[in-house]
Design a protein around this motif. Structure first.
Motif, PDB file in Angstrom:
ATOM      1  N   ARG A 168       0.833  -1.207   0.000  1.00 25.15           N
ATOM      2  CA  ARG A 168       0.000   0.000   0.000  1.00 25.15           C
ATOM      3  C   ARG A 168       0.866   1.255   0.000  1.00 25.15           C
ATOM      4  NH1 ARG A 168      -5.187  -2.113   2.034  1.00 25.15           N
ATOM      5  NH2 ARG A 168      -5.549  -3.463   0.300  1.00 25.15           N
TER       6      ARG A 168
ATOM      7  N   ARG B 149      -4.873  -0.988  -7.687  1.00 28.78           N
ATOM      8  CA  ARG B 149      -6.183  -0.501  -7.247  1.00 28.78           C
ATOM      9  C   ARG B 149      -6.022   0.796  -6.466  1.00 28.78           C
ATOM     10  NH1 ARG B 149     -11.537  -2.663  -7.404  1.00 28.78           N
ATOM     11  NH2 ARG B 149     -12.722  -1.139  -6.267  1.00 28.78           N
TER      12      ARG B 149
ATOM     13  N   VAL C  30      -7.588   2.356  -3.591  1.00 31.01           N
ATOM     14  CA  VAL C  30      -8.391   1.763  -2.531  1.00 31.01           C
ATOM     15  C   VAL C  30      -9.312   2.795  -1.886  1.00 31.01           C
ATOM     16  CG1 VAL C  30      -8.304   0.576  -0.301  1.00 31.01           C
ATOM     17  CG2 VAL C  30      -6.605   0.039  -2.068  1.00 31.01           C
ATOM     18  N   LYS C  31      -8.766   3.953  -1.554  1.00 29.32           N
ATOM     19  CA  LYS C  31      -9.524   4.941  -0.772  1.00 29.32           C
ATOM     20  C   LYS C  31      -9.105   6.349  -1.156  1.00 29.32           C
ATOM     21  CE  LYS C  31     -11.826   6.398   3.018  1.00 29.32           C
ATOM     22  NZ  LYS C  31     -12.890   5.954   3.831  1.00 29.32           N
TER      23      LYS C  31
ATOM     24  N   LYS D  16      -9.401   0.050 -12.206  1.00 30.75           N
ATOM     25  CA  LYS D  16      -8.543   0.046 -11.013  1.00 30.75           C
ATOM     26  C   LYS D  16      -8.688   1.332 -10.206  1.00 30.75           C
ATOM     27  CE  LYS D  16      -5.055  -2.775 -13.288  1.00 30.75           C
ATOM     28  NZ  LYS D  16      -3.661  -2.831 -13.753  1.00 30.75           N
TER      29      LYS D  16
ATOM     30  N   HIS E  41     -13.007   3.343  -6.203  1.00 22.08           N
ATOM     31  CA  HIS E  41     -12.510   3.377  -4.830  1.00 22.08           C
ATOM     32  C   HIS E  41     -13.602   3.703  -3.825  1.00 22.08           C
ATOM     33  CE1 HIS E  41     -12.213   7.374  -6.711  1.00 22.08           C
ATOM     34  NE2 HIS E  41     -12.717   7.790  -5.564  1.00 22.08           N
TER      35      HIS E  41
ATOM     36  N   VAL F 274      -3.364   3.598  -2.337  1.00 17.25           N
ATOM     37  CA  VAL F 274      -3.386   2.682  -3.477  1.00 17.25           C
ATOM     38  C   VAL F 274      -2.705   1.371  -3.107  1.00 17.25           C
ATOM     39  CG1 VAL F 274      -3.424   4.555  -5.174  1.00 17.25           C
ATOM     40  CG2 VAL F 274      -1.234   3.548  -4.526  1.00 17.25           C
ATOM     41  N   HIS F 275      -3.140   0.312  -3.765  1.00 17.55           N
ATOM     42  CA  HIS F 275      -2.511  -1.010  -3.647  1.00 17.55           C
ATOM     43  C   HIS F 275      -1.653  -1.192  -4.883  1.00 17.55           C
ATOM     44  CE1 HIS F 275      -2.317  -5.415  -4.104  1.00 17.55           C
ATOM     45  NE2 HIS F 275      -2.241  -5.383  -2.785  1.00 17.55           N
TER      46      HIS F 275
END
Length: 158
Positions: A34, A94, A96-97, A129, A132, A154-155
Motif C-alpha cells: 500500500r 487498485r 483503494v480509498k 482500477k 474506490h 493505493v494497492h
C-alpha cells in the motif's frame, strides 16, 4: 511512459513534479503493498491555484465548479506522490480509498460533488482500477487557505 500517463496525456494532462511538503512530512509512504499519500493541495508549479472557502452564495467564495477542478489538481498531485514512491504507475493495482476535505462556507453541503473532481480523474487515469471507497468532508479551514485537499491510498504490485 506508463499506460496511466498515456491516458492522462489523452486528457491533456501530465503528471507534475511531486509537490514539496509545506510542513514536516513526506508526500507519500509505502507500507507493504500500500502507498499512502499525504494530503495534497491544489498546487501548480509550487503555488496554490486558488484560495478561500467553497460556497454558492456570497462574495469571495470559490465556486463548487472551480473547487471540483481544484480537486482534480489535488488528485493529479496525489498521482505524482504515488509515482515518486513506486516509479511506474502501471504497478498500481487498485485505488483503494480517497479522502477529500473541502474548506466550506457554513451553508455549503456539496462536498461530494467537489470531490468528484478527484474521483473522476482517478477513474479516467486508472480505469476499473480507479474505482474506490471515499469520504468527502467539509472543514472550517485547510492549510494555506486551500479550498480543497485530497489524499489517496493505493494497492501496488510487489
Amino acid at each position: 511512459m506508463s499506460a496511466v500517463e498515456d491516458r492522462l496525456a489523452e486528457l491533456g494532462l501530465t503528471v507534475p513534479e511531486v509537490a514539496a511538503p509545506v510542513a514536516a512530512y513526506v508526500p507519500a509512504v509505502r507500507d507493504g503493498s500500500r502507498i499512502f499519500t499525504s494530503g495534497q493541495l491544489p498546487m501548480v508549479s509550487g503555488q496554490l491555484a486558488d484560495t478561500g472557502k467553497v460556497g454558492t452564495e456570497g462574495e469571495g467564495l470559490v465556486s463548487p465548479d472551480r473547487a471540483k477542478e481544484l480537486a482534480q489538481v489535488c488528485a493529479l498531485n496525489a498521482i505524482a506522490a504515488v509515482k515518486s514512491v513506486v516509479g511506474d504507475l502501471d504497478k498500481v493495482e487498485r485505488v483503494v480509498k480517497v479522502v477529500g476535505f473541502v474548506a466550506s462556507d457554513p451553508a455549503f453541503t456539496g462536498q461530494p460533488g467537489v470531490i468528484n473532481g478527484a474521483s473522476e480523474l482517478l477513474g479516467k487515469a486508472f480505469g476499473d482500477k480507479g474505482v474506490h471507497a471515499r469520504s468527502a468532508v467539509g472543514v472550517a479551514v485547510l492549510p494555506l487557505d486551500a479550498p480543497v485537499e485530497v489524499e489517496i491510498i493505493v494497492h501496488v504490485a510487489d
